[in-house]
Design a protein around this motif. Structure first.
Motif, PDB file in Angstrom:
ATOM      1  N   SER A 185       0.830  -1.207   0.000  1.00 57.29           N
ATOM      2  CA  SER A 185       0.000   0.000   0.000  1.00 57.29           C
ATOM      3  C   SER A 185       0.862   1.254   0.000  1.00 57.29           C
ATOM      4  O   SER A 185       0.578   2.214  -0.727  1.00 57.29           O
ATOM      5  CB  SER A 185      -0.923   0.006   1.227  1.00 57.29           C
ATOM      6  OG  SER A 185      -1.851  -1.056   1.175  1.00 57.29           O
ATOM      7  N   ILE A 186       1.926   1.255   0.822  1.00 56.27           N
ATOM      8  CA  ILE A 186       2.791   2.433   0.898  1.00 56.27           C
ATOM      9  C   ILE A 186       3.526   2.646  -0.422  1.00 56.27           C
ATOM     10  O   ILE A 186       3.639   3.777  -0.920  1.00 56.27           O
ATOM     11  CB  ILE A 186       3.797   2.281   2.059  1.00 56.27           C
ATOM     12  CG1 ILE A 186       3.047   2.246   3.393  1.00 56.27           C
ATOM     13  CG2 ILE A 186       4.800   3.431   2.048  1.00 56.27           C
ATOM     14  CD1 ILE A 186       3.942   1.989   4.584  1.00 56.27           C
ATOM     15  N   ARG A 187       4.054   1.558  -1.012  1.00 56.88           N
ATOM     16  CA  ARG A 187       4.734   1.680  -2.309  1.00 56.88           C
ATOM     17  C   ARG A 187       3.786   2.241  -3.361  1.00 56.88           C
ATOM     18  O   ARG A 187       4.140   3.140  -4.129  1.00 56.88           O
ATOM     19  CB  ARG A 187       5.253   0.314  -2.764  1.00 56.88           C
ATOM     20  CG  ARG A 187       6.402  -0.249  -1.945  1.00 56.88           C
ATOM     21  CD  ARG A 187       6.970  -1.493  -2.615  1.00 56.88           C
ATOM     22  NE  ARG A 187       7.959  -2.152  -1.772  1.00 56.88           N
ATOM     23  CZ  ARG A 187       7.725  -3.255  -1.061  1.00 56.88           C
ATOM     24  NH1 ARG A 187       6.527  -3.817  -1.096  1.00 56.88           N
ATOM     25  NH2 ARG A 187       8.682  -3.785  -0.331  1.00 56.88           N
ATOM     26  N   THR A 188       2.581   1.678  -3.394  1.00 54.29           N
ATOM     27  CA  THR A 188       1.611   2.104  -4.404  1.00 54.29           C
ATOM     28  C   THR A 188       1.269   3.576  -4.248  1.00 54.29           C
ATOM     29  O   THR A 188       1.282   4.346  -5.226  1.00 54.29           O
ATOM     30  CB  THR A 188       0.328   1.258  -4.299  1.00 54.29           C
ATOM     31  OG1 THR A 188       0.652  -0.125  -4.423  1.00 54.29           O
ATOM     32  CG2 THR A 188      -0.658   1.635  -5.406  1.00 54.29           C
ATOM     33  N   LEU A 189       0.956   3.997  -3.031  1.00 53.33           N
ATOM     34  CA  LEU A 189       0.581   5.391  -2.802  1.00 53.33           C
ATOM     35  C   LEU A 189       1.756   6.331  -3.076  1.00 53.33           C
ATOM     36  O   LEU A 189       1.564   7.440  -3.586  1.00 53.33           O
ATOM     37  CB  LEU A 189       0.085   5.573  -1.369  1.00 53.33           C
ATOM     38  CG  LEU A 189      -0.635   6.900  -1.099  1.00 53.33           C
ATOM     39  CD1 LEU A 189      -1.891   7.011  -1.956  1.00 53.33           C
ATOM     40  CD2 LEU A 189      -1.007   7.032   0.369  1.00 53.33           C
ATOM     41  N   SER A 190       2.958   5.883  -2.775  1.00 52.64           N
ATOM     42  CA  SER A 190       4.138   6.716  -3.043  1.00 52.64           C
ATOM     43  C   SER A 190       4.324   6.938  -4.538  1.00 52.64           C
ATOM     44  O   SER A 190       4.653   8.049  -4.977  1.00 52.64           O
ATOM     45  CB  SER A 190       5.390   6.054  -2.448  1.00 52.64           C
ATOM     46  OG  SER A 190       5.280   5.929  -1.038  1.00 52.64           O
ATOM     47  N   LEU A 191       4.114   5.875  -5.337  1.00 51.54           N
ATOM     48  CA  LEU A 191       4.227   6.033  -6.791  1.00 51.54           C
ATOM     49  C   LEU A 191       3.099   6.914  -7.325  1.00 51.54           C
ATOM     50  O   LEU A 191       3.301   7.715  -8.249  1.00 51.54           O
ATOM     51  CB  LEU A 191       4.205   4.661  -7.472  1.00 51.54           C
ATOM     52  CG  LEU A 191       4.444   4.661  -8.991  1.00 51.54           C
ATOM     53  CD1 LEU A 191       5.777   5.315  -9.331  1.00 51.54           C
ATOM     54  CD2 LEU A 191       4.407   3.228  -9.541  1.00 51.54           C
ATOM     55  N   ILE A 192       1.901   6.783  -6.727  1.00 52.55           N
ATOM     56  CA  ILE A 192       0.782   7.647  -7.122  1.00 52.55           C
ATOM     57  C   ILE A 192       1.110   9.107  -6.818  1.00 52.55           C
ATOM     58  O   ILE A 192       0.833  10.008  -7.636  1.00 52.55           O
ATOM     59  CB  ILE A 192      -0.511   7.222  -6.402  1.00 52.55           C
ATOM     60  CG1 ILE A 192      -1.011   5.887  -6.959  1.00 52.55           C
ATOM     61  CG2 ILE A 192      -1.597   8.284  -6.558  1.00 52.55           C
ATOM     62  CD1 ILE A 192      -2.185   5.290  -6.206  1.00 52.55           C
ATOM     63  N   LYS A 193       1.706   9.373  -5.654  1.00 54.01           N
ATOM     64  CA  LYS A 193       2.086  10.743  -5.310  1.00 54.01           C
ATOM     65  C   LYS A 193       3.092  11.285  -6.319  1.00 54.01           C
ATOM     66  O   LYS A 193       3.045  12.450  -6.710  1.00 54.01           O
ATOM     67  CB  LYS A 193       2.673  10.780  -3.897  1.00 54.01           C
ATOM     68  CG  LYS A 193       1.639  10.606  -2.788  1.00 54.01           C
ATOM     69  CD  LYS A 193       2.280  10.683  -1.407  1.00 54.01           C
ATOM     70  CE  LYS A 193       1.232  10.517  -0.305  1.00 54.01           C
ATOM     71  NZ  LYS A 193       0.280  11.633  -0.267  1.00 54.01           N
ATOM     72  N   PHE A 212      -0.925   1.157 -10.646  1.00 46.29           N
ATOM     73  CA  PHE A 212       0.283   1.463  -9.879  1.00 46.29           C
ATOM     74  C   PHE A 212       0.646   0.300  -8.957  1.00 46.29           C
ATOM     75  O   PHE A 212       1.824  -0.021  -8.780  1.00 46.29           O
ATOM     76  CB  PHE A 212       0.063   2.737  -9.059  1.00 46.29           C
ATOM     77  CG  PHE A 212      -0.074   3.976  -9.891  1.00 46.29           C
ATOM     78  CD1 PHE A 212       1.045   4.685 -10.295  1.00 46.29           C
ATOM     79  CD2 PHE A 212      -1.322   4.443 -10.285  1.00 46.29           C
ATOM     80  CE1 PHE A 212       0.928   5.830 -11.065  1.00 46.29           C
ATOM     81  CE2 PHE A 212      -1.452   5.586 -11.044  1.00 46.29           C
ATOM     82  CZ  PHE A 212      -0.324   6.282 -11.438  1.00 46.29           C
ATOM     83  N   GLU A 213      -0.366  -0.340  -8.366  1.00 52.37           N
ATOM     84  CA  GLU A 213      -0.135  -1.469  -7.471  1.00 52.37           C
ATOM     85  C   GLU A 213       0.546  -2.613  -8.212  1.00 52.37           C
ATOM     86  O   GLU A 213       1.449  -3.276  -7.676  1.00 52.37           O
ATOM     87  CB  GLU A 213      -1.466  -1.929  -6.882  1.00 52.37           C
ATOM     88  CG  GLU A 213      -1.343  -3.030  -5.850  1.00 52.37           C
ATOM     89  CD  GLU A 213      -2.692  -3.451  -5.306  1.00 52.37           C
ATOM     90  OE1 GLU A 213      -2.822  -3.614  -4.086  1.00 52.37           O
ATOM     91  OE2 GLU A 213      -3.645  -3.621  -6.121  1.00 52.37           O
ATOM     92  N   THR A 214       0.134  -2.855  -9.452  1.00 61.65           N
ATOM     93  CA  THR A 214       0.721  -3.938 -10.238  1.00 61.65           C
ATOM     94  C   THR A 214       2.156  -3.616 -10.621  1.00 61.65           C
ATOM     95  O   THR A 214       3.017  -4.508 -10.655  1.00 61.65           O
ATOM     96  CB  THR A 214      -0.120  -4.190 -11.503  1.00 61.65           C
ATOM     97  OG1 THR A 214      -1.489  -4.397 -11.138  1.00 61.65           O
ATOM     98  CG2 THR A 214       0.377  -5.406 -12.258  1.00 61.65           C
ATOM     99  N   VAL A 215       2.441  -2.348 -10.901  1.00 65.68           N
ATOM    100  CA  VAL A 215       3.808  -1.949 -11.253  1.00 65.68           C
ATOM    101  C   VAL A 215       4.758  -2.193 -10.089  1.00 65.68           C
ATOM    102  O   VAL A 215       5.823  -2.811 -10.250  1.00 65.68           O
ATOM    103  CB  VAL A 215       3.849  -0.462 -11.676  1.00 65.68           C
ATOM    104  CG1 VAL A 215       5.303   0.015 -11.797  1.00 65.68           C
ATOM    105  CG2 VAL A 215       3.134  -0.277 -12.998  1.00 65.68           C
ATOM    106  N   VAL A 216       4.398  -1.729  -8.881  1.00 67.03           N
ATOM    107  CA  VAL A 216       5.305  -1.899  -7.739  1.00 67.03           C
ATOM    108  C   VAL A 216       5.334  -3.345  -7.269  1.00 67.03           C
ATOM    109  O   VAL A 216       6.188  -3.724  -6.459  1.00 67.03           O
ATOM    110  CB  VAL A 216       4.912  -0.968  -6.564  1.00 67.03           C
ATOM    111  CG1 VAL A 216       5.050   0.483  -6.971  1.00 67.03           C
ATOM    112  CG2 VAL A 216       3.510  -1.258  -6.064  1.00 67.03           C
TER     113      VAL A 216
END
Length: 708
Positions: A185-193, A212-216
């Protein structure tokens, strides 16, 4: 955290404008505590929660009016001046507010009574602990049944760790989630930011979260974007920006022939998380990535990728090795019919290596030329059948051959016929023509090819003083092939003098076509150019040839002299695996992509390069005057005639422009090697009549003849 049960009127309750339920909305803005009671803020919050036409609370409306308001889950509030701010239960309070308004209007609210609105049971939180409040919401909306959107869940986890400095283990234990889910969740939200900070950031929508979740979550994609688990940030800026462009809409500006700017909107290439896995399979293949960006198609890039093709080959070889080993270990159980099956497999394996080698040669247009030297190309030509052209003789063929006529007279078909015969049994040439005819920008399905093979093709002529012919037909093969999904077989048979060259393509509805041939030959190097078709790889090959032979300077000099004197240079530039023609000009500090210039200049550039590329061969130019201003025609037609003689190229071109025909006659180049053909229709049959260069010139000058 101290709490007390209270009751109050529905009008004394304030909806929380900073509720996690809608912090992912594009129009969301954090509201200071002193403004939460503002009437406009409350109305906006109500609209956020209720949704259009109350679609977000429709289930609660039905439940409350049918069953009454069941006080099962706590509604938590905190005191704000003389009112109460809802901390937990905003959707239920929104529903009650809507139904209270209906009640006040006298409308039916089912089993609800006035007391349900005037004495709402609440739990007032005193000395609120913000961390405990977040955990409570998390238990309801992350671990519980009333799930938020994934982006809202990730934001709450992110805030607990980075705003309230909670340890990962504490958050996992409090919310009942795994450390894997937390870090994802943190990785995904960080990439979204990071995406929101980019030029495309205003396009983020909650459904994009899974992309984004699939990428990270993909090791290959994480490596490609340079994901840093210490900084929780992608570090390879160029690749990250490229990925962001794939998932976003883009606006591009192009210039028309009139110099007017036209804005084009392009949809995202990637719209679903499932597509990330496909892209990851060829992400390190620069050619495939470039093809994806050019075509805006993942499917085309997938089929184009060398990495995918190699992986399929390796997988097939491993399967063959494994299956052969099993068969060998249990060969004592083989029956006579098994021996026959094994023998058929052996025949295919024997043919596999030479067939694959030939396929590569065909696909790369490197089939061997039949003639070592070409003195003269076509002198006669006969079309027994090709599309609507039937039983047509084309004689008195010269170096420059103009085909003119009205619409739907078969001008393009005539050029295609010459081109097809020049390529003999290279069956891919026919498939390329059909692809463009069907207006497919990428690959096309075998079912379409099978249904649209309307009639056989029968062409013949004399090339380099040798008789040659080509027949293309479709039939059901008698070969021992896999019949599942089999449609038909297209057969190409070419004859030059006494040599016969055949090839065939088996079409299937459920897998790629199968190409079979013993030997492939072409008469000469040839090209087909049209304003409606573009072949970037051919143009780059032609450029390489022009540079090696020192001909490219002549191309640039003509463009400078006749089209744009400000142009200093045109170069083929490779950047990040992509090849583009860039134009250096006195009017701009940086080179400009050739495609930003008008279609006329691009057309001249393409034809001029292909003249040198087709040395000792033929060049077919469809609609030669398209996008060219009539003031350029005389100079350009003379340039074509001069280069055709220099490189021994035979030209077949079509036009419906009288000005173009006049230009060939009126330029300063001798007309001895010029023939014009008029395509007309009489009694439903296409006829081809010709006029030689000098005779044509006399008629044009004396009576302003229009052979169209």
């Amino acid at each position: 955290m101290e709490s007390e049960r209270i009751k109050t009127h529905i009008i004394d309750l304030l909806l929380d404008p900073n509720n996690y339920r809608f912090i992912d909305r594009q129009d969301y803005k954090a509201v200071p505590n002193e403004d939460v009671a503002d009437t406009r803020i409350q109305q906006r919050t109500f609209n956020f929660i209720a949704g259009k036409n109350n679609e977000n609370i429709s289930d609660l409306i039905i439940s409350f009016t049918t069953n009454g308001f069941l006080d099962i889950d706590q509604i938590q509030v905190k005191k704000v001046d003389d009112k109460y701010l809802v901390l937990e239960g905003n959707r239920r309070i929104t529903t009650l507010k809507y139904l209270y308004d209906e009640f006040e209007k006298g409308n039916d609210v089912g089993k609800l009574v006035e007391n349900d609105f005037t004495n709402v049971n609440l739990v007032e939180i005193k000395d609120e602990d913000p961390v405990q409040h977040l955990i409570t919401m998390g238990l309801h909306h992350i671990s519980g049944k009333k799930r938020w959107n994934a982006v809202n869940e990730a934001q709450l986890i992110y805030d607990l760790i980075y705003t309230h400095n909670k340890q990962e283990n504490e958050v996992c234990d409090s919310l009942g989630i795994s450390k894997f889910a937390l870090r994802r969740s943190i990785r995904t939200l960080s990439l979204i930011k990071q995406y929101k900070e980019s030029d495309y950031g205003d396009q983020f929508l909650p459904p994009m979260y899974t992309i984004f979740e699939t990428v990270v979550g993909s090791p290959i994609m994480k490596e490609w974007i340079g994901w840093d688990d210490e900084e929780y940030r992608a570090t390879k800026d160029a690749n990250v920006e490229r990925f962001f462009s794939w998932i976003s809409r883009s606006d591009e500006t192009e210039l028309t022939d009139n110099g007017e700017e036209v804005k084009l909107k392009k949809d995202p290439i990637i719209t679903q998380y499932r597509q990330i896995k496909e892209v990851a399979s060829f992400i390190t293949d620069f050619k495939a990535i470039n093809r994806m960006e050019e075509s805006r198609s993942i499917a085309e890039a997938y089929s184009f990728s060398d990495a995918i093709g190699e992986a399929k080959l390796r997988n097939a070889i491993e399967n063959i090795k494994g299956s052969a080993k099993v068969a060998f270990n249990f060969n004592e159980f083989m029956t006579p019919s098994d021996y026959e099956d094994i023998n058929n497999v052996k025949l295919k394996l024997d043919a596999l290596i030479p067939m694959q080698q030939a396929l590569i040669l065909i696909n790369e247009k490197k089939a061997a030329k039949y003639f070592e030297a070409v003195k003269n190309q076509f002198s006669t030509f006969h079309i027994e059948q090709y599309r609507k052209l039937k039983n047509i003789d084309v004689s008195n063929i010269k170096r420059i051959n103009i085909f003119a006529g009205g619409n739907n007279m078969g001008k393009t078909s005539m050029l295609e016929a010459f081109y097809l015969l020049s390529q003999l049994n290279d069956i891919n040439t026919y498939f390329d023509l059909e692809k463009y005819r069907g207006k497919f920008s990428n690959e096309f399905h075998s079912v379409w090819m099978d249904k649209n093979f309307i009639s056989d093709i029968d062409l013949s002529g004399k090339f380099n003083d040798s008789s040659t012919s080509l027949k293309i037909k479709t039939e059901a093969t008698e070969e021992d092939i896999e019949r599942t999904g089999y449609l038909s077989t297209i057969i190409s048979e070419a004859i030059v003098a006494d040599s016969i060259f055949t090839s065939s393509m088996h079409l299937y509805s459920n897998k790629e076509p199968e190409l079979r041939f013993t030997s492939s030959r072409i008469l000469c190097k040839s090209a087909f150019t049209s304003p409606y078709r573009y072949n970037s790889s051919l143009l780059q090959t032609a450029h390489t040839s022009a540079v090696k032979e020192g001909y490219f300077e002549e191309v640039k000099n003509f463009i400078r002299k006749k089209l744009d004197p400000s142009i200093k240079n045109i170069e083929l530039v490779s950047e990040a695996g992509e090849n583009r023609f860039m134009v250096s000009t006195e009017n701009a500090e940086k080179p400009i992509d050739l495609t930003k210039y008008g279609e006329g200049l691009q057309r001249v550039f393409e034809i001029a390069l292909l003249l040198g590329y087709c040395r000792d061969g033929i060049l077919c130019i469809d609609e030669i005057d398209s996008a060219l201003h009539k003031s350029l025609l005389i100079d350009f037609t003379q340039f074509i005639q001069e280069m055709a003689e220099k490189f021994n190229v035979q030209i077949f071109l079509s036009t419906h422009s009288k000005e173009c025909i006049d230009a060939f006659v009126e330029n300063e180049y001798p007309d001895d090697d010029l023939t014009a053909f008029a395509l007309t229709e009489e009694n439903g049959k296409i006829l081809c009549k010709y006029l030689e260069g000098n005779k044509l010139k006399q008629l044009v000058e004396s009576i302003n003849l229009d052979i169209r």
